[in-house]
Design an enzyme around this catalytic site. Structure first.
Site, PDB file in Angstrom:
ATOM      1  N   GLU A 127       0.718  -1.242   0.000  1.00 58.75           N
ATOM      2  CA  GLU A 127       0.057   0.076   0.031  1.00 58.75           C
ATOM      3  C   GLU A 127       0.812   1.116   0.048  1.00 58.75           C
ATOM      4  O   GLU A 127       1.795   1.378   0.877  1.00 58.75           O
ATOM      5  CB  GLU A 127      -0.833  -0.083   1.196  1.00 58.75           C
ATOM      6  CG  GLU A 127      -1.724   1.163   1.448  1.00 58.75           C
ATOM      7  CD  GLU A 127      -2.405   1.136   2.836  1.00 58.75           C
ATOM      8  OE1 GLU A 127      -3.603   2.052   2.690  1.00 58.75           O
ATOM      9  OE2 GLU A 127      -2.351   0.497   3.684  1.00 58.75           O
ATOM     10  N   GLU A 130     -12.195   2.723   5.428  1.00 53.70           N
ATOM     11  CA  GLU A 130     -11.120   3.177   6.143  1.00 53.70           C
ATOM     12  C   GLU A 130     -11.028   4.619   6.312  1.00 53.70           C
ATOM     13  O   GLU A 130     -10.023   5.294   6.125  1.00 53.70           O
ATOM     14  CB  GLU A 130      -9.713   2.630   5.851  1.00 53.70           C
ATOM     15  CG  GLU A 130      -8.821   2.419   6.814  1.00 53.70           C
ATOM     16  CD  GLU A 130      -7.432   1.932   6.021  1.00 53.70           C
ATOM     17  OE1 GLU A 130      -6.678   1.142   6.715  1.00 53.70           O
ATOM     18  OE2 GLU A 130      -6.845   2.846   5.003  1.00 53.70           O
TER      19      GLU A 130
END
Length: 274
Positions: A148, A247
């Site tokens: 990520e 998120e």
């Protein structure tokens, strides 16, 4: 739409082990977590309690991070940290064990900050070795290691999709691993100045996971100016079939109110796999 609730950033007013049930009560059947323990190798009783909380809530754990260090203190992963490489390796077996118990398939490995006094080439070499080990560790359970790009941490070297994809290619070339994929967090990519629409056009079918938050503020969808709905829709059109990770930051009483304006089935939809 299928959503999975990140219970490490949402529902934080509740004790960690109560959050899966709270997500279920809010209408979701899937959750994801950052590493939920203080240690890379927690006590068996603590692992069992976490697994039990997921099972008792009746939700699917779609994603779990490898230990990323002390996140509140600023750590962003152990993958490229030579001094903690052995600790990361020890963590792999615990992560895989939880994944096996709960049918989890997506495992996020945060790369780690550049370390003062450590050569960047050494860090990158350690990262390739550790990511290859992580990929091998979760492969027997059908797991995928996710890499990520992250914003808000200047010393974190993976800021764009291209940065992460270069590392994935290097790991594949070095080890032959085939189970590493990009975690496309649209918030992080946008904040870092990446061309999110172009990333979607080029890579959506091979995304390992998508996470969302709005900008500015990393709030719920609709609180900022990012075209999240359009980006998700285009990713779907191009072949991304996984859930969308929620998120973002929001108080518990407002965490999911934005779904009232989304498609009718959104709040009660399920996500079975990452």
């Amino acid at each position: 739409m299928t959503y999975t609730v990140n219970c490490s950033i949402l529902l934080t007013e509740l004790p960690l082990l109560e959050r899966p049930a709270a997500a279920k009560a809010a209408g979701f059947d899937a959750v994801e977590f950052w590493w939920p323990f203080a240690e890379s190798v927690p006590a068996d009783r603590d692992v069992d309690a976490f697994i039990g909380a997921i099972r008792d809530a009746g939700v699917q754990l779609t994603g779990l991070n490898f230990n990323a260090g002390d996140m509140p203190a600023g750590d962003r992963g152990l993958v490229s940290w030579p001094a903690r490489s052995a600790e990361f390796r020890d963590n792999i077996a615990v992560v895989a064990g939880i994944g096996r118990a709960l049918g989890t398939k997506g495992f996020n490995a945060l790369y780690g900050l550049r370390q003062d006094g450590v050569d960047t080439a050494e860090q990158d070499a350690v990262a390739i070795e550790n990511l290859a080990a992580a990929a091998a560790g979760v492969a027997p359970i059908g797991g995928t290691v996710l890499l990520e790009p992250v914003s808000g941490a200047p010393a974190y070297p993976l800021k764009t999709a291209a940065d992460a994809l270069r590392v994935i290619d290097a790991v594949n070339a070095a080890s032959g691993a085939e189970n590493l994929k990009l975690l496309a967090d649209f918030y992080h990519l946008a904040v870092n100045g990446d061309d999110v629409a172009a990333v979607i056009e080029a890579h959506a079918p091979s995304f390992g996971h998508i996470q969302i938050a709005d900008d500015p503020g990393r709030g719920a969808p609709g609180t900022g100016g990012l075209p999240l709905e359009a980006w998700i829709a285009r990713s779907r059109e191009l072949g991304y079939g996984g859930p969308i990770g929620l998120e973002y930051k929001a108080p518990i009483d407002e965490a999911f109110t934005w779904l009232a304006g989304a498609e009718p089935s959104a709040a009660t939809s399920t996500a079975a796999t990452a």
